[in-house]
Design an enzyme around this catalytic site. Sequence first.
Site, short mmCIF file in Angstrom:
data_model
loop_
_atom_site.label_atom_id
_atom_site.label_comp_id
_atom_site.label_asym_id
_atom_site.label_seq_id
_atom_site.Cartn_x
_atom_site.Cartn_y
_atom_site.Cartn_z
NE ARG A 70 52.42 65.57 61.07
CZ ARG A 70 52.76 66.61 61.84
NH1 ARG A 70 52.37 67.84 61.52
NH2 ARG A 70 53.49 66.43 62.93
CD GLU B 4 55.30 69.90 62.32
OE1 GLU B 4 55.81 71.04 62.42
OE2 GLU B 4 54.74 69.31 63.26
CD GLU C 189 57.84 70.31 66.26
OE1 GLU C 189 58.18 70.63 65.11
OE2 GLU C 189 57.56 71.15 67.15
#
Length: 326
Positions: free
Chosen positions: A66, A262, A157
Amino acid sequence: MKLKGLLLAACGLAFALSARSATFANGADVSWVSQQESSGYSFYNSSGVKTDPFVLLKNLQINAIRLRVWVNPSGGWNDGADVLYKAKRAAAQGQRILIDFHYSDSWADPGQQTKPTAWASHTLTQLNTDVYNHTYGILNYLKTNGITVEWVQVGNEINSGMLWPEGKTTSFSNLAGLINNGYSAVKAVYPNASVILHLANGYDNAVFRWFFEGVKEAGAKWDVIGMSHYPPATDWANYNSKISTNMWDMVSRYSKPVMVTEVGMDWTQAATSKAMLTDLLTKTKALGSNGLGVFYWEPQAYPGWQGYTMGATDASGKFTVALDPF
């Protein structure tokens, strides 16, 4: 016979691509790695031999990487050229690629979603165009340089939205428009790539329900629900149970697969992190084809690098046992 051979070859390629996409993503976000190396940091195998970190990760069964993208970052880290440099290194190891757009010049998370300086005075209409053009431009740059991208995050996020104030969750309509421009740009370059909407605090089912109901009603498009997960070392089992419940609920409610984009824990708690990750992988894989993968965040971060202490590398530049479950 020649036509038959071509058809068989095409079928074989299609099967290979299908098998690849069905493979669980053992992932790592290594966006800091080029900056670390530029600052003189190196990485070593268990015998103390200096080794390319992408090779080390591949040997630990990390099959996906990523990489975050910033718009006009200080120093150039995480801009298009830096992302391409790292993507080529990942591709050389056969690792699949997830691109994470922050739509900012620096960090974007629930506490800050600052517009890029170049977009600061733009109207909502202009911001929609900015999102499309930036997303398309970076992805097309990667594609023309031989990179295949499998997943793309439109925002990072985004619990509180993105590109504040216009894209705050106080207006899901505004936010959905920005998301959909990113979505359209992704599909224009990589039609088969999956678009991820990513929130922090994967254990918080109430927030996920509120957010995804809001963007759904506003007409937002997405393919995968992404989650961050940083459980406390003293209570990780409880948090793992909560994120598992949330993952099952998201799949049931929205008929979309999920991914832990994550995860991390303090590097000094490597054995605990190993136990946590073992359990998290089991819980994510229990979703079958709806559990796409788990990505450790910046495992190659040396202790205290940029103030971060939740990597999986010790002070000697070796990966800890935290990554063994992959």
